[in-house]
Motif scaffolding. Sequence first.
Motif, PDB file in Angstrom:
ATOM      1  N   ALA A  14       0.688  -4.123   6.469  1.00  0.00           N
ATOM      2  CA  ALA A  14      -0.739  -4.431   6.298  1.00  0.00           C
ATOM      3  C   ALA A  14      -0.987  -5.043   4.918  1.00  0.00           C
ATOM      4  O   ALA A  14      -2.138  -5.270   4.538  1.00  0.00           O
ATOM      5  CB  ALA A  14      -1.564  -3.169   6.486  1.00  0.00           C
ATOM      6  N   GLY A  15       0.091  -5.301   4.161  1.00  0.00           N
ATOM      7  CA  GLY A  15      -0.044  -5.938   2.854  1.00  0.00           C
ATOM      8  C   GLY A  15      -0.530  -4.980   1.769  1.00  0.00           C
ATOM      9  O   GLY A  15      -1.003  -5.412   0.718  1.00  0.00           O
ATOM     10  N   LEU A  16      -0.408  -3.664   2.013  1.00  0.00           N
ATOM     11  CA  LEU A  16      -0.892  -2.676   1.048  1.00  0.00           C
ATOM     12  C   LEU A  16       0.224  -2.205   0.112  1.00  0.00           C
ATOM     13  O   LEU A  16       1.380  -2.146   0.515  1.00  0.00           O
ATOM     14  CB  LEU A  16      -1.439  -1.453   1.792  1.00  0.00           C
ATOM     15  N   PRO A  17      -0.129  -1.823  -1.142  1.00  0.00           N
ATOM     16  CA  PRO A  17       0.866  -1.199  -2.000  1.00  0.00           C
ATOM     17  C   PRO A  17       1.216   0.187  -1.443  1.00  0.00           C
ATOM     18  O   PRO A  17       0.324   0.926  -1.028  1.00  0.00           O
ATOM     19  CB  PRO A  17       0.179  -1.085  -3.367  1.00  0.00           C
ATOM     20  N   VAL A  18       2.493   0.494  -1.401  1.00  0.00           N
ATOM     21  CA  VAL A  18       2.942   1.796  -0.896  1.00  0.00           C
ATOM     22  C   VAL A  18       3.701   2.503  -2.015  1.00  0.00           C
ATOM     23  O   VAL A  18       4.584   1.923  -2.639  1.00  0.00           O
ATOM     24  CB  VAL A  18       3.884   1.641   0.323  1.00  0.00           C
ATOM     25  N   GLN A  19       3.314   3.747  -2.276  1.00  0.00           N
ATOM     26  CA  GLN A  19       3.929   4.508  -3.361  1.00  0.00           C
ATOM     27  C   GLN A  19       4.541   5.784  -2.775  1.00  0.00           C
ATOM     28  O   GLN A  19       3.935   6.396  -1.896  1.00  0.00           O
ATOM     29  CB  GLN A  19       2.828   4.870  -4.362  1.00  0.00           C
ATOM     30  N   THR A  20       5.723   6.165  -3.260  1.00  0.00           N
ATOM     31  CA  THR A  20       6.283   7.443  -2.802  1.00  0.00           C
ATOM     32  C   THR A  20       6.205   8.471  -3.927  1.00  0.00           C
ATOM     33  O   THR A  20       6.273   8.122  -5.111  1.00  0.00           O
ATOM     34  CB  THR A  20       7.744   7.295  -2.327  1.00  0.00           C
TER      35      THR A  20
END
Lengths: 202, 202
Positions: free
Chosen positions: B96-102
């Motif tokens: 979805a083009g979102l930043p993903v953080q773990t």
Amino acid sequence: MRVLGVDPGLTRCGVGVVEGVPGRACTLIEYTVVRSDPDMDLPDRLLNLDVALTELVARHRPDSVAVERVFSQHNVRTVMGTAQASAVAILAGARAGLPVQTYTPSEVKAAVTGSGTADKAQVTAMVTRLLNLDAPPKPADAADALALAICHVWRGGIKSKLAAAAAAETKLAAASKLAFASKLAAAAAAAAAAGSRRGGQR
Amino acid sequence: MRVLGVDPGLTRCGVGVVEGVPGRACTLIEYTVVRSDPDMDLPDRLLNLDVALTELVARHRPDSVAVERVFSQHNVRTVMGTAQASAVAILAGARAGLPVQTYTPSEVKAAVTGSGTADKAQVTAMVTRLLNLDAPPKPADAADALALAICHVWRGGIKSKLAAAAAAETKLAAASKLAFASKLAAAAAAAAAAGSRRGGQR
């Protein structure tokens, strides 16, 4: 039947497409390796692999997808990445409504060499011979993916038909898989549209 | 900022959506648990999770996605499934083009309780208080997902902006991510169309 085999990996993911029927020589359609830089963020690496595999599945339209089953006895850090890459590969097939089958490395080795403990060189040699290639496929990840695909045509052809028949009777019948795929396509399009509408952080 | 947190799992995957700004109380938007039957085939389980998470991301349009980082010290069999579920969650955000953080479990615990070794009951109690809920969110997977989302709003808000800025300068800039998402939607639509055209095995 046409099979797309995947030897999952984050840094190098082998993909091999073959066509054939059980017991006869298979024909090579394409092989490739999808690479990603270990310095990239995990989300970008998974997305890169997802886009590449989705494109390969859409272009080759295989009848089924075969993915190497991930084992835990290897280096634990590597296994996590391999498990994640295998999830991406399995999803790429499932999203297209295709039956996806996993095989252990020894099942694949046994199918193409007759021995479950064959080494990489032996697997590559047999893949080269079975596909009538002039030179061995390189790198080894590609040869492994082709071996998986051949294994599925030979051993899994039947397995796959049984699995498909069984799937048709379970909750996730073919029709609902296609509905899933359409729903997903719509959701992806909506997400893309939402992304392009959003200028920055709220 | 709106954050969608995911506590990955194949059998139970916790999802929590909150909205807020660093240092202030957050607002609950929704929490849910995506379940799949352990008797289902792995491809169907991954597809089920993918469809559910893609729908949640499209519907809530979060600014970013926070996913619990998988560790290997747990039961090895469980970890493989959790790693695969986390890949699906990370992909749902990335597509979805979102930043993903773990985040690691102890980062999340420290963010919401002040202690990285807090137990589940303490985390649930703090999540209930921080979101001004009348009753604790159930099951625990949902509380963990909400804790992740709160952690990201508080700690990760900055991290996420830095990550977004960095991402804009790397090869996979936002524009190419959107191009990826569109390409994926097109490929998924093509695959769905191909699936519906194909009557049976070749």
